[in-house]
Write a protein that holds these residues in place. Structure first.
Motif, PDB file in Angstrom:
ATOM      1  N   PRO A 110      -3.974   9.247  33.887  1.00 17.91           N
ATOM      2  CA  PRO A 110      -2.612   8.717  34.402  1.00 17.91           C
ATOM      3  C   PRO A 110      -1.277   9.248  33.947  1.00 17.91           C
ATOM      4  CG  PRO A 110      -3.613   7.419  32.335  1.00 17.91           C
ATOM      5  CD  PRO A 110      -4.499   8.533  32.784  1.00 17.91           C
ATOM      6  N   LYS A 111      -1.278  10.419  33.276  1.00 21.23           N
ATOM      7  CA  LYS A 111      -0.087  11.043  33.317  1.00 21.23           C
ATOM      8  C   LYS A 111      -0.137  12.296  33.854  1.00 21.23           C
ATOM      9  CE  LYS A 111       1.882   8.122  30.329  1.00 21.23           C
ATOM     10  NZ  LYS A 111       2.845   7.399  30.758  1.00 21.23           N
ATOM     11  N   GLN A 112      -1.033  12.782  34.539  1.00 21.92           N
ATOM     12  CA  GLN A 112      -1.032  14.078  35.233  1.00 21.92           C
ATOM     13  C   GLN A 112       0.121  14.272  36.173  1.00 21.92           C
ATOM     14  OE1 GLN A 112      -4.187  15.945  38.124  1.00 21.92           O
ATOM     15  NE2 GLN A 112      -4.486  16.988  36.241  1.00 21.92           N
ATOM     16  N   TYR A 113       0.200  12.930  37.104  1.00 22.40           N
ATOM     17  CA  TYR A 113       0.982  12.865  38.170  1.00 22.40           C
ATOM     18  C   TYR A 113       2.366  12.352  37.880  1.00 22.40           C
ATOM     19  CZ  TYR A 113       2.392  11.976  43.176  1.00 22.40           C
ATOM     20  OH  TYR A 113       2.594  11.854  44.477  1.00 22.40           O
ATOM     21  N   HIS A 114       3.267  13.261  37.681  1.00 21.64           N
ATOM     22  CA  HIS A 114       4.616  12.908  37.177  1.00 21.64           C
ATOM     23  C   HIS A 114       5.612  13.174  38.308  1.00 21.64           C
ATOM     24  CE1 HIS A 114       7.588  12.413  33.771  1.00 21.64           C
ATOM     25  NE2 HIS A 114       8.328  12.727  34.983  1.00 21.64           N
ATOM     26  N   VAL A 115       5.867  12.360  39.303  1.00 26.98           N
ATOM     27  CA  VAL A 115       6.705  12.415  40.635  1.00 26.98           C
ATOM     28  C   VAL A 115       7.605  11.399  40.621  1.00 26.98           C
ATOM     29  CG1 VAL A 115       6.669  12.541  43.072  1.00 26.98           C
ATOM     30  CG2 VAL A 115       4.765  13.633  41.950  1.00 26.98           C
ATOM     31  N   GLU A 116       9.000  11.967  40.618  1.00 24.84           N
ATOM     32  CA  GLU A 116       9.800  10.807  40.425  1.00 24.84           C
ATOM     33  C   GLU A 116      10.415  10.353  41.923  1.00 24.84           C
ATOM     34  OE1 GLU A 116      13.163   8.979  41.036  1.00 24.84           O
ATOM     35  OE2 GLU A 116      13.867  11.089  41.221  1.00 24.84           O
TER      36      GLU A 116
ATOM     37  N   ALA B 160       4.643   5.723  41.328  1.00 27.56           N
ATOM     38  CA  ALA B 160       4.414   5.966  40.026  1.00 27.56           C
ATOM     39  C   ALA B 160       3.312   5.518  39.305  1.00 27.56           C
ATOM     40  CB  ALA B 160       5.750   4.811  39.617  1.00 27.56           C
ATOM     41  N   GLY B 161       2.483   4.615  40.051  1.00 26.46           N
ATOM     42  CA  GLY B 161       1.139   4.299  39.669  1.00 26.46           C
ATOM     43  C   GLY B 161      -0.191   5.398  39.787  1.00 26.46           C
ATOM     44  N   ARG B 162       0.296   6.518  40.475  1.00 29.76           N
ATOM     45  CA  ARG B 162      -0.781   7.504  40.858  1.00 29.76           C
ATOM     46  C   ARG B 162      -1.545   7.832  39.490  1.00 29.76           C
ATOM     47  NH1 ARG B 162      -3.845   8.912  44.401  1.00 29.76           N
ATOM     48  NH2 ARG B 162      -3.737  10.660  45.739  1.00 29.76           N
ATOM     49  N   GLY B 163      -2.893   7.923  39.614  1.00 25.80           N
ATOM     50  CA  GLY B 163      -3.581   8.331  38.515  1.00 25.80           C
ATOM     51  C   GLY B 163      -4.101   7.012  37.574  1.00 25.80           C
ATOM     52  N   SER B 164      -3.718   5.888  38.123  1.00 25.70           N
ATOM     53  CA  SER B 164      -4.368   4.557  37.629  1.00 25.70           C
ATOM     54  C   SER B 164      -5.748   4.375  37.668  1.00 25.70           C
ATOM     55  CB  SER B 164      -3.604   3.282  38.141  1.00 25.70           C
ATOM     56  OG  SER B 164      -2.106   3.207  37.933  1.00 25.70           O
ATOM     57  N   LEU B 165      -6.186   4.935  38.542  1.00 22.56           N
ATOM     58  CA  LEU B 165      -7.601   5.240  38.769  1.00 22.56           C
ATOM     59  C   LEU B 165      -7.901   6.770  38.677  1.00 22.56           C
ATOM     60  CD1 LEU B 165      -9.219   2.509  40.972  1.00 22.56           C
ATOM     61  CD2 LEU B 165      -8.943   2.543  38.693  1.00 22.56           C
ATOM     62  N   PRO B 166      -9.118   7.107  38.472  1.00 23.69           N
ATOM     63  CA  PRO B 166      -9.550   8.612  38.514  1.00 23.69           C
ATOM     64  C   PRO B 166      -9.550   8.698  39.937  1.00 23.69           C
ATOM     65  CG  PRO B 166     -10.718   7.761  36.772  1.00 23.69           C
ATOM     66  CD  PRO B 166      -9.884   6.888  37.361  1.00 23.69           C
ATOM     67  N   TRP B 167      -9.338   9.843  40.593  1.00 27.24           N
ATOM     68  CA  TRP B 167      -9.538   9.826  42.174  1.00 27.24           C
ATOM     69  C   TRP B 167     -10.680   9.524  42.547  1.00 27.24           C
ATOM     70  CZ3 TRP B 167     -12.297  13.339  44.867  1.00 27.24           C
ATOM     71  CH2 TRP B 167     -12.840  14.484  44.062  1.00 27.24           C
ATOM     72  N   ASP B 168     -11.681  10.065  41.834  1.00 24.50           N
ATOM     73  CA  ASP B 168     -13.311   9.643  42.454  1.00 24.50           C
ATOM     74  C   ASP B 168     -13.868   8.692  41.964  1.00 24.50           C
ATOM     75  OD1 ASP B 168     -13.312  10.601  39.840  1.00 24.50           O
ATOM     76  OD2 ASP B 168     -14.808  12.158  39.978  1.00 24.50           O
ATOM     77  N   HIS B 169     -12.987   7.577  41.299  1.00 28.04           N
ATOM     78  CA  HIS B 169     -13.556   6.228  40.951  1.00 28.04           C
ATOM     79  C   HIS B 169     -14.104   5.461  42.204  1.00 28.04           C
ATOM     80  CE1 HIS B 169     -13.510   1.884  39.838  1.00 28.04           C
ATOM     81  NE2 HIS B 169     -13.540   2.394  38.541  1.00 28.04           N
TER      82      HIS B 169
ATOM     83  N   GLY C 249       0.913  -0.221  40.471  1.00 21.47           N
ATOM     84  CA  GLY C 249       2.210   0.572  40.252  1.00 21.47           C
ATOM     85  C   GLY C 249       2.377   1.183  38.884  1.00 21.47           C
ATOM     86  N   GLY C 250       3.643   1.711  38.511  1.00 20.25           N
ATOM     87  CA  GLY C 250       4.062   2.321  37.619  1.00 20.25           C
ATOM     88  C   GLY C 250       3.801   1.470  35.980  1.00 20.25           C
ATOM     89  N   GLY C 251       3.909   0.000  36.347  1.00 21.79           N
ATOM     90  CA  GLY C 251       3.921  -1.035  35.203  1.00 21.79           C
ATOM     91  C   GLY C 251       2.196  -0.717  34.669  1.00 21.79           C
ATOM     92  N   THR C 252       1.411  -0.396  35.593  1.00 18.61           N
ATOM     93  CA  THR C 252       0.067  -0.382  35.260  1.00 18.61           C
ATOM     94  C   THR C 252      -0.148   0.797  34.059  1.00 18.61           C
ATOM     95  OG1 THR C 252      -0.430  -0.937  37.507  1.00 18.61           O
ATOM     96  CG2 THR C 252      -2.412  -0.171  36.017  1.00 18.61           C
ATOM     97  N   VAL C 253       0.532   1.842  34.565  1.00 17.33           N
ATOM     98  CA  VAL C 253       0.726   2.998  33.504  1.00 17.33           C
ATOM     99  C   VAL C 253       1.323   3.047  32.422  1.00 17.33           C
ATOM    100  CG1 VAL C 253       1.175   5.606  33.360  1.00 17.33           C
ATOM    101  CG2 VAL C 253       0.386   4.608  35.483  1.00 17.33           C
ATOM    102  N   TYR C 254       2.472   2.421  32.325  1.00 15.83           N
ATOM    103  CA  TYR C 254       3.324   1.939  31.131  1.00 15.83           C
ATOM    104  C   TYR C 254       2.865   1.002  30.215  1.00 15.83           C
ATOM    105  CZ  TYR C 254       6.838   4.405  34.358  1.00 15.83           C
ATOM    106  OH  TYR C 254       7.287   5.139  35.098  1.00 15.83           O
ATOM    107  N   SER C 255       2.125   0.064  30.733  1.00 22.82           N
ATOM    108  CA  SER C 255       1.482  -0.779  29.948  1.00 22.82           C
ATOM    109  C   SER C 255       0.080  -0.399  29.218  1.00 22.82           C
ATOM    110  CB  SER C 255       1.245  -1.912  30.921  1.00 22.82           C
ATOM    111  OG  SER C 255       0.659  -3.128  30.180  1.00 22.82           O
ATOM    112  N   ARG C 256      -0.357   0.578  29.694  1.00 23.79           N
ATOM    113  CA  ARG C 256      -1.463   1.347  29.115  1.00 23.79           C
ATOM    114  C   ARG C 256      -2.667   0.433  29.599  1.00 23.79           C
ATOM    115  NH1 ARG C 256       0.286   3.907  23.586  1.00 23.79           N
ATOM    116  NH2 ARG C 256       1.845   5.469  24.283  1.00 23.79           N
ATOM    117  N   ALA C 257      -2.565  -0.114  30.929  1.00 19.69           N
ATOM    118  CA  ALA C 257      -3.622  -0.981  31.459  1.00 19.69           C
ATOM    119  C   ALA C 257      -4.584  -0.324  32.336  1.00 19.69           C
ATOM    120  CB  ALA C 257      -2.741  -2.228  32.204  1.00 19.69           C
ATOM    121  N   THR C 258      -4.600   0.998  32.230  1.00 17.78           N
ATOM    122  CA  THR C 258      -5.418   1.630  33.438  1.00 17.78           C
ATOM    123  C   THR C 258      -6.812   1.422  32.980  1.00 17.78           C
ATOM    124  OG1 THR C 258      -5.148   3.781  31.924  1.00 17.78           O
ATOM    125  CG2 THR C 258      -3.747   3.553  33.831  1.00 17.78           C
ATOM    126  N   GLU C 259      -7.453   1.296  31.831  1.00 15.72           N
ATOM    127  CA  GLU C 259      -8.770   0.930  31.486  1.00 15.72           C
ATOM    128  C   GLU C 259      -9.041  -0.416  32.017  1.00 15.72           C
ATOM    129  OE1 GLU C 259     -11.129   2.696  30.577  1.00 15.72           O
ATOM    130  OE2 GLU C 259      -9.885   4.572  30.658  1.00 15.72           O
TER     131      GLU C 259
END
Length: 627
Positions: free
Chosen positions: A438-444, A271-280, A243-253
């Motif tokens: 993780p910042k490319q997809y900004h859908v509210e 809110a969590g879209r982009g936490s992984l690259p789409w081709d991971h 979810g979004g907390g993954t991105v805000y915490s900068r925990a994507t790596e």
């Protein structure tokens, strides 16, 4: 004036105080309040307006002021700024008494629902009550201390009305605490009576010292960590929901490393879209009502679900039907105990990054069943083929919406930002968008507020000028709130606004049809004299001409090829550019694989409604609490 105090108005003191507030996390220090958006009226022009002028002209206080064109829009811009800044920085917003201030209520709700910090400074009635009732004052027969600003209370995380100058000190400090708390953050409101704004007081100089608010990374409790580990080690078909907390915490790596090491498929919320690259290798796309078939099929079988920074909205859970395994168990890693406890989960109340690191270290060589991991990979690949087909429909004579979104995705760089919020596009975007950053997809999609997109484009560009920003907006949202295009132009900011016009509400129209309501009231049409309905000819609305009248460069496209060419021109432009394209209101979207609970009339004279109710009843039987 003594050495220990300085005489200032309440507004002057507040501006000086805000300029000295900072956040810090992982050694990164940032201004908490990067600037102030405002629209002045009789409630704040001589208070905060004067203070912002004096701060710039005389006091050397660093508090940039931006003139907005709509009060709701400036809150949206500030919220988008905070989102792109991982909640470490935001803007303040000031408005005049009455309608100016209440125009910000919708923006406050959006920020609070999405748990994003924004500081609102609405003007209020006279504290002295000497001239009551003043222009635009609500009179309540039950209480004289009620004003329209009390409407902010239920949609804000903190609200205070500053009746006296000295009240500002504890109120302002409490406001900063809430803004910087990753659990409590949202809209923070300091309601400022217009006479108090201009009132002078002797302020302690200590009030204006630099303050650094540490944004915490709480570590998991040992007992909670043990329970989470026990659940995960017993899983045969685990699934992660990012979810979004993954991105805000900068925990994507950390998420990427965890998923790769343990072979756990990862599904994402809006809110969590982009936490992984789409081709991971472990990425299975979006989950829920507008999710991918891959993620939803895996969710239906998963025996343990690890939620990371998600609040499990109804779109994520497909209204409590997505997780179909009768024995499914949840482990919820979340900084907020309220979210960690959802679905009777094994709670892991911690920061997303520290929690993932702890889980990874303790799990050691544990991994999901290789057959499960391979199945996830196959399903994800199959879904990518579906996306490719949706991008190349060769639909005509007007292009399909999925073709336009696919062309935009292909044209954007990894660090570019796409913004959307409402209509049918969030569904198509979540299903088909391919993000690497993780910042490319900004859908509210917490509040899904029509009109967010263009204002958010302004906020995102302010937050990171190095990124190209694409505000993707339907004609319905454009007509509601295009006001910040002139603000972009006046500030010399370049945003690409993509206006997709289909002469109606595509999302609600399709939903209406599926619920047996036959798209009633969802198309932009003349009223037909014979039927009495809005089903006549298409209205002659020219949004391209409207955008040009606001000062934007405008490009129009009629085909997918022309749209691709226009986007390339817009990318090379130096100023805000609007790309206008018309799509087919009835063009096909991607195949749905989950449900959303929208009640259908239980009794009706319409055959279409009766049929829809039977379908609804069938879905309701699969809905359950996760206990």
């Amino acid at each position: 004036m003594s050495a220990e105090t300085v005489r200032l108005t309440v507004s002057q003191a507040l501006v000086r105080f805000l300029a000295n507030q900072w956040t810090e996390r992982d050694g990164e220090r940032r201004r908490l309040i990067a600037g102030t958006f405002g629209i002045f009226g009789h409630g704040n022009v001589a208070g905060l307006g004067q203070a912002l002028l004096q701060a710039t002209e005389e006091d050397g206080v660093d508090m940039p002021y931006l003139l907005a064109r709509n009060e709701q829009a400036m809150v949206h811009a500030s919220t988008a700024y905070a989102k792109l800044s991982d909640r470490l920085s935001t803007y303040a917003c000031t408005a005049s008494i009455g309608p100016g201030s209440t125009n910000m209520v919708t923006g406050a709700a959006l920020a609070t629902v999405n748990r994003l910090p924004v500081l609102l400074l609405p003007s209020d009635v006279f504290a002295t009550r000497s001239p009551d009732p003043v222009l635009q004052q609500l009179e309540d027969t039950k209480a004289l201390d009620v004003s329209v600003n009390d409407a902010f209370r239920p949609v804000s995380k903190f609200f205070d009305r500053v009746w006296r100058p000295e009240q500002l000190i504890p109120s302002a400090l409490a406001a900063m605490r809430v803004l910087t708390d990753p659990v409590e953050t949202g809209a923070v409101v300091l309601s400022l009576p217009q006479d108090v704004q201009a009132e002078a007081w002797d302020w302690p100089v200590e009030f204006f010292r630099d303050r650094t608010w540490t944004v915490r990374r709480p570590a998991p409790d040992a007992a909670e960590l043990d329970a989470a580990l026990e659940a995960l080690r017993g899983a045969e078909k685990p699934l992660i929901v990012a979810g979004g907390g993954t991105v805000y915490s900068r925990a994507t790596e950390e998420l990427r490393s965890f998923a790769a090491a343990h072979g756990v498929p990862v599904a994402e919320t809006h809110a969590g879209r982009g936490s992984l690259p789409w081709d991971h290798p472990q990425s299975v796309g979006a989950l829920g009502s507008t999710g991918s078939r891959a993620a939803n099929h895996l969710a239906a079988e998963a025996d343990v679900v690890l939620g990371v920074g998600t609040r499990y909205s109804d779109f994520t859970t497909a209204s409590h039907t997505a997780f179909g395994n009768p024995e499914v168990r949840f482990v919820n890693l979340n900084v907020a105990a309220m979210d960690a406890a959802k679905h009777s989960a094994a709670m892991l109340v911690a920061d997303a990054r520290t929690g993932l690191e702890a889980l990874h270290d303790e799990l050691g060589s544990w991994s999901a069943d290789p057959a499960w991991t391979r199945r996830a990979t196959r399903l994800a690949a199959d879904w990518q083929a579906v996306i490719d087909g949706a991008k190349r429909l060769d639909h005509g004579p007007l292009p399909a919406q999925t073709e336009i979104l696919g062309a935009l995705n292909d044209a954007m760089g990894d660090r570019d930002v796409v913004i959307n919020a409402a209509g049918s596009m969030p569904g198509d975007l979540q299903m088909m968008w391919r993000s690497r950053d993780p910042k490319q997809y900004h859908v509210e999609y917490g509040y899904s507020c029509m009109g967010y997109e263009i204002a958010a484009g302004l906020g995102c560009k302010l937050a990171d000028p190095s990124r190209e920003v694409f505000a993707l907006v339907g004609d319905g949202s454009y007509l509601m709130l295009a006001s910040e295009i002139p603000t972009m132009i006046s500030e010399g900011l370049k945003v690409v606004v993509v206006v997709v016009q289909n002469h109606g509400f595509a999302s609600i129209g399709a939903l209406s049809e599926s619920l047996g309501s036959q798209r009633f009231g969802t198309r932009y049409r003349y009223r037909d004299d014979e039927s009495g309905l809005l089903d006549g000819d298409v209205l002659p609305v020219d949004l391209a001409a409207n955008a040009a009248s606001l000062g934007a460069n405008v490009l129009t496209a009629k085909t997918v090829t022309e749209f691709k060419e226009a986007i390339e021109v817009a990318k090379d432009a130096e100023a805000t550019t609007v790309v206008h394209v018309e799509t087919d209101l009835y063009s096909p979207g991607l195949p749905e694989s989950a449900w959303w609970d929208v009640p259908v009339a239980e009794t009706s004279e319409l055959d279409s409604t009766r049929a829809a109710y039977q379908t609804y009843a069938d879905h309701k039987r699969t809905q359950r609490h996760y206990l």
